[in-house]
Design a protein around this motif. Sequence first.
Motif, PDB file in Angstrom:
ATOM      1  N   CYS A  67     -30.446   1.029  26.111  1.00 56.70           N
ATOM      2  CA  CYS A  67     -31.282  -0.043  26.668  1.00 56.70           C
ATOM      3  C   CYS A  67     -32.081   0.480  27.847  1.00 56.70           C
ATOM      4  N   VAL A  69     -35.210 -11.307  22.429  1.00 55.39           N
ATOM      5  CA  VAL A  69     -34.516 -10.295  23.217  1.00 55.39           C
ATOM      6  C   VAL A  69     -35.254  -8.969  23.057  1.00 55.39           C
ATOM      7  N   ASP A  70     -34.984  -8.050  23.957  1.00 55.58           N
ATOM      8  CA  ASP A  70     -35.611  -6.728  23.869  1.00 55.58           C
ATOM      9  C   ASP A  70     -34.824  -5.783  22.966  1.00 55.58           C
ATOM     10  N   ASP A  80     -36.991 -18.558  24.399  1.00 57.16           N
ATOM     11  CA  ASP A  80     -35.776 -18.023  25.039  1.00 57.16           C
ATOM     12  C   ASP A  80     -34.850 -17.351  24.033  1.00 57.16           C
ATOM     13  N   GLU A 128     -25.193 -12.225  24.919  1.00 53.42           N
ATOM     14  CA  GLU A 128     -26.477 -11.835  25.501  1.00 53.42           C
ATOM     15  C   GLU A 128     -26.328 -11.626  26.994  1.00 53.42           C
ATOM     16  N   ASP A 162     -29.032  -4.832  33.587  1.00 53.19           N
ATOM     17  CA  ASP A 162     -29.696  -4.623  34.880  1.00 53.19           C
ATOM     18  C   ASP A 162     -29.103  -3.484  35.701  1.00 53.19           C
ATOM     19  N   ARG A 189     -29.067  -8.519  23.035  1.00 49.78           N
ATOM     20  CA  ARG A 189     -28.157  -9.300  22.197  1.00 49.78           C
ATOM     21  C   ARG A 189     -27.272  -8.330  21.432  1.00 49.78           C
ATOM     22  N   HIS A 246     -21.302  -5.646  33.623  1.00 44.80           N
ATOM     23  CA  HIS A 246     -22.190  -6.768  33.325  1.00 44.80           C
ATOM     24  C   HIS A 246     -21.352  -7.991  32.964  1.00 44.80           C
ATOM     25  N   THR A 262     -23.630 -16.692  22.999  1.00 46.97           N
ATOM     26  CA  THR A 262     -24.770 -17.551  22.679  1.00 46.97           C
ATOM     27  C   THR A 262     -24.693 -18.126  21.269  1.00 46.97           C
ATOM     28  N   ILE A 312     -28.545  -9.451  30.591  1.00 46.27           N
ATOM     29  CA  ILE A 312     -29.622  -8.590  31.073  1.00 46.27           C
ATOM     30  C   ILE A 312     -28.999  -7.247  31.452  1.00 46.27           C
ATOM     31  N   ASP A 325     -33.790  -4.857  30.272  1.00 46.80           N
ATOM     32  CA  ASP A 325     -33.868  -5.411  28.918  1.00 46.80           C
ATOM     33  C   ASP A 325     -32.941  -6.608  28.771  1.00 46.80           C
ATOM     34  N   ARG A 326     -33.410  -7.580  28.016  1.00 49.53           N
ATOM     35  CA  ARG A 326     -32.521  -8.656  27.581  1.00 49.53           C
ATOM     36  C   ARG A 326     -31.897  -8.201  26.270  1.00 49.53           C
TER      37      ARG A 326
END
Length: 371
Positions: A147, A101-102, A98, A207, A211, A154, A173, A178, A209, A151-152
Amino acid sequence: MNGTVLEAVEGERVRIYATNRLPVPTSIHWHSFYLPNGMDGVAGLTQPYIRAGETAKYEWTLRQYGSLMFHSHHDEMTQMGMGLIGMFVVHPRNPSSDYRVDRDFSLMISEWSVKAGTARPNTLEMTDFNILTINGKVFPSTTPLVCKTGDRVRIRLGNLGAMDHHPMHIHGHHFRVTATDGEDIPLTAQWPETTVLVAVGQTRNIEFIADAPGDWAFHCHMTHHVMNQMGHEFPNMVGMKPAGLDEKIRPLLPAYMTHGFTGMDMGRMAEVMPYPPNTISMKGETGPFGDYISMGGLLTILKIRDGLARDDQDPGWYQHPPGTVALTASKADLARDGIDVNAPSATPASTAKGPSGVNPGPTTRDPHKRH
Ligand SMILES: [Cu+2]
């Protein structure tokens, strides 16, 4: 060093040679690291000065991972004020699934006092910083955060400015903080936010997503930190019509510019009045609609696109799907929803109930309001 990122892996033994090319002594402090005291880099306290022309050797074993920093620890006001700071990212030896990240971005925030027309930061400044940078750049020169949808992401934020804390805010978002200062926050202790305060000397990892495709602002929410060249020397002219005032004052003060009577629409101002040499524009750039983006300083743009390639290429401005941009309301729209923009805003007649029965508030458009 301002935009420099050093990278290493937890458990590695690092040896770093620091050559002093300054005409004065210096040292390098490894900020938030676990290390032997003599490697901590506080000039005079934990080591002798690195004198002009000398090369010091720092060496220790990385017992941690995280977003860490380094900076001069001698005559800090001058040397950090001139930009002797950097980020030091240590990656985990055995990252948990976990952790991955992407996209992994590193943004170092700093601040400078550079008077209009000058070429060198004023390192005697204590409070009034007028150039605020991400990795040494102001918007629109800041690098966009590109991105692919889904994508995840950070973002590692560090602040080694002199005085100012920065509430960094994302649009469209929510993120979780984290990690703080190079330590992970347990998942059970994280909570969703859209703004994280990054105080002087801190790092924060966020962090989320990515989206939602689009061009999303990511910026400090302190309003003058998204402007350049702000100062205290100017009178407040909002609400006053200073007709001809600039022309009368300019023979005495060549660069004089009234800060507008409706606000500081500096982008447009720049088109009619040139800045002094060696001076950065107060605000941003012309955006995709031909209008000026009235932000500079601590702003970058999170550019999320479907099906983007892995390599970070600026995809240009977002092409909004038809019908998804806030445009001027048509007469038909207004009539349908019972909006009368000419009605006095304080009377009940102007506060038509929306379809949900919720009072939508005053209908008069406020051109200065932004989210
Ligand atoms: Cu700020």
